[in-house]
Write an enzyme that holds these catalytic residues in place. Sequence first.
Site, mmCIF file in Angstrom:
data_model
loop_
_atom_site.group_PDB
_atom_site.id
_atom_site.type_symbol
_atom_site.label_atom_id
_atom_site.label_comp_id
_atom_site.label_asym_id
_atom_site.label_seq_id
_atom_site.Cartn_x
_atom_site.Cartn_y
_atom_site.Cartn_z
ATOM 1 N N TYR A 1 0.419 -1.183 -0.021
ATOM 2 C CA TYR A 1 -0.186 -0.161 -0.164
ATOM 3 C C TYR A 1 0.881 1.326 -0.176
ATOM 4 O O TYR A 1 0.701 2.856 1.028
ATOM 5 C CB TYR A 1 -0.765 0.075 0.974
ATOM 6 C CG TYR A 1 -1.400 -0.916 1.521
ATOM 7 C CD1 TYR A 1 -2.653 -1.670 0.594
ATOM 8 C CD2 TYR A 1 -1.389 -2.151 2.433
ATOM 9 C CE1 TYR A 1 -3.624 -2.785 0.811
ATOM 10 C CE2 TYR A 1 -2.183 -3.941 3.242
ATOM 11 C CZ TYR A 1 -2.661 -3.308 1.725
ATOM 12 O OH TYR A 1 -3.475 -5.421 1.951
ATOM 13 N N TYR B 1 -12.337 -5.886 6.813
ATOM 14 C CA TYR B 1 -11.635 -6.744 5.590
ATOM 15 C C TYR B 1 -10.990 -8.128 5.098
ATOM 16 O O TYR B 1 -11.149 -8.462 6.183
ATOM 17 C CB TYR B 1 -10.228 -5.550 6.242
ATOM 18 C CG TYR B 1 -8.697 -5.807 5.136
ATOM 19 C CD1 TYR B 1 -8.619 -4.822 4.085
ATOM 20 C CD2 TYR B 1 -7.929 -7.020 5.513
ATOM 21 C CE1 TYR B 1 -7.762 -5.948 3.025
ATOM 22 C CE2 TYR B 1 -7.152 -7.172 4.507
ATOM 23 C CZ TYR B 1 -7.011 -6.827 3.517
ATOM 24 O OH TYR B 1 -5.748 -7.106 2.622
ATOM 25 N N ASP C 1 -14.197 -15.063 8.350
ATOM 26 C CA ASP C 1 -13.104 -14.913 7.867
ATOM 27 C C ASP C 1 -12.236 -14.931 9.213
ATOM 28 O O ASP C 1 -11.767 -13.696 9.943
ATOM 29 C CB ASP C 1 -13.073 -13.571 7.245
ATOM 30 C CG ASP C 1 -11.753 -13.325 6.536
ATOM 31 O OD1 ASP C 1 -11.048 -13.849 7.046
ATOM 32 O OD2 ASP C 1 -11.495 -12.676 5.846
ATOM 33 N N LYS D 1 -3.147 -16.292 8.317
ATOM 34 C CA LYS D 1 -2.033 -15.618 8.983
ATOM 35 C C LYS D 1 -1.074 -16.387 9.768
ATOM 36 O O LYS D 1 0.146 -16.529 9.382
ATOM 37 C CB LYS D 1 -2.521 -14.112 9.465
ATOM 38 C CG LYS D 1 -2.622 -13.347 8.334
ATOM 39 C CD LYS D 1 -3.006 -12.011 9.064
ATOM 40 C CE LYS D 1 -3.290 -10.404 7.683
ATOM 41 N NZ LYS D 1 -4.386 -10.161 7.524
HETATM 42 C C1 LIG Z 1 -4.859 -10.451 6.388
HETATM 43 C C2 LIG Z 1 -6.477 -10.217 5.745
HETATM 44 C C3 LIG Z 1 -6.553 -10.929 4.977
HETATM 45 C C4 LIG Z 1 -5.686 -11.572 3.333
HETATM 46 O O1 LIG Z 1 -5.144 -11.950 3.664
HETATM 47 P P1 LIG Z 1 -3.345 -12.241 2.964
HETATM 48 O O2 LIG Z 1 -2.898 -13.232 2.986
HETATM 49 O O3 LIG Z 1 -2.423 -11.025 3.200
HETATM 50 O O4 LIG Z 1 -4.286 -12.535 1.613
HETATM 51 C C5 LIG Z 1 -8.027 -11.347 4.274
HETATM 52 N N1 LIG Z 1 -9.097 -10.815 6.032
HETATM 53 C C6 LIG Z 1 -8.453 -10.619 6.684
HETATM 54 C C7 LIG Z 1 -9.332 -10.744 7.853
HETATM 55 C C8 LIG Z 1 -6.839 -10.295 6.882
HETATM 56 O O5 LIG Z 1 -6.435 -10.031 8.008
#
Ligand SMILES: *Cc1c(COP(=O)(O)O)cnc(C)c1O
Length: 449
Positions: free
Chosen positions: A20, A150, A260, A289
């Site tokens: 970014y 997000y 998510d 992550k």
């Molecule tokens: C970081 C994140 C993503 C994206 O994961 P990447 O491995 O960076 O593609 C999606 N959802 C949430 C909640 C995140 O924190």
Amino acid sequence: MTGHGPDILNRDSGLLWHPYSTLAAGVSYAVTGAEGVRLSLSGADGEHTVVDGMASWWSAVHGYRNPRLDAAAHAQLEDFSHVMFGGLTHAPAVELAEKLIELAPAGLQHVFLADSGSISVEVALKLALQYQYERGQGHRQRFAALRGGYHGDTFATMRVCDPVDGMHSQFAGQGTDNVFLPRPPAAALNSAGTWDADADALAAWETQARELIGAHAQELAAIVCEPILQGAGGMYVYDPHVLVILRELADEHGLLLIFDEIATGFGRTGRFFATHWVDITPDVMCVGKALTGGYLTLAAMMCTSEVAQVLDDSGSPLMHGPTFMGNPLACAVANASLSLLTEDDPEHPGQQRWQQQLQRLQTGLREGLAPAAEFSGVRQVRQLGGVGVVQLTEPVRVAEVTKIAVENGAWVRPFRDLVYVMPPYVCSSEDLAQLTRAVVTAVGEVHGR
Ligand SMILES: *Cc1c(COP(=O)(O)O)cnc(C)c1O
């Protein structure tokens, strides 16, 4: 190593994009080493050894050069580092899927291994569309998401991020045909371990959510959200009961519920998954992550048998298959990471290691960051599990705050009005004291008056 810090910084400048960022913005530090919870940084102002307050964006929960994770990577390297997953399988992937299912909320039974968090969300959205199509509901093409959410940077995931504040507003021309529920009311876990939430605000939110979902029910394939804690959308904690309401709404209207857990998973919120704060199971869940303890890129999508069966009964293959799907090195390290987290704590038999670690983080962050609440430029200090947030009354002066934090022995990467930390789980009380003292000092010097 070729090149020392300043030389690497010079060669990076204008050559590489960072996340970014403009090329011109560049970066201020090169990493010359990482061990335990500390990074060695080299910058124009010299060398620094700092506690990593970011755990490399939620991921390095066991710190750097962890002997168990290193050994797992080495052992797998000696076997084989990668093979295609099409038509082939291997022990690291099967073992990982079994472990994930055992740890996930009951009912999730099938696993798709993806190569990043964004891709796992893409696969979840794709699965939802295929599921609806095979049930004769192919007209359900839209998704409902929460404001402030997000879910990644790829095109489909951008469209379920907050459409205004979600970093991707300049791509609005690509179409954001999704439905956004208002951000749920904020809540906080108090030190007694119970939730402080505003019942009236929750009731008002529920009314709005029911109306919006009801009005669009026939167009919607799924509801997607980050359970309890919205990360990149503002480090925002909301009432867990919202998840129960979303579960009811999804069931009422034939929608899939997608959680998510890419940021929240593996203990970060004080439960192994944030979903565990309530007694429900989503239809689909994404993790990423911290999955490999920050060593390699890997994510996973999990779903219930009910969902998977709809595709399989129709002979409908799940139409995704990345080249590096199920990468054995990443799976092997993930297996070692999950073992480390869930083993009994050597000093506290009967408690899993991550539970002990999170208790230390909770206390250290709560006590360490509390003094920041006194500064005039601070709106709120909040904390959930292993996440501590200092929210300002104005945008963070990032360069100044970062520099002072580094000089005081901490790496932070603030954004918007937030200086926040989610350090490695292996931080000692002393590491946490160093980290929070540096944050409080930096915020005080830059935003204290
Ligand atoms: C970081 C994140 C993503 C994206 O994961 P990447 O491995 O960076 O593609 C999606 N959802 C949430 C909640 C995140 O924190």
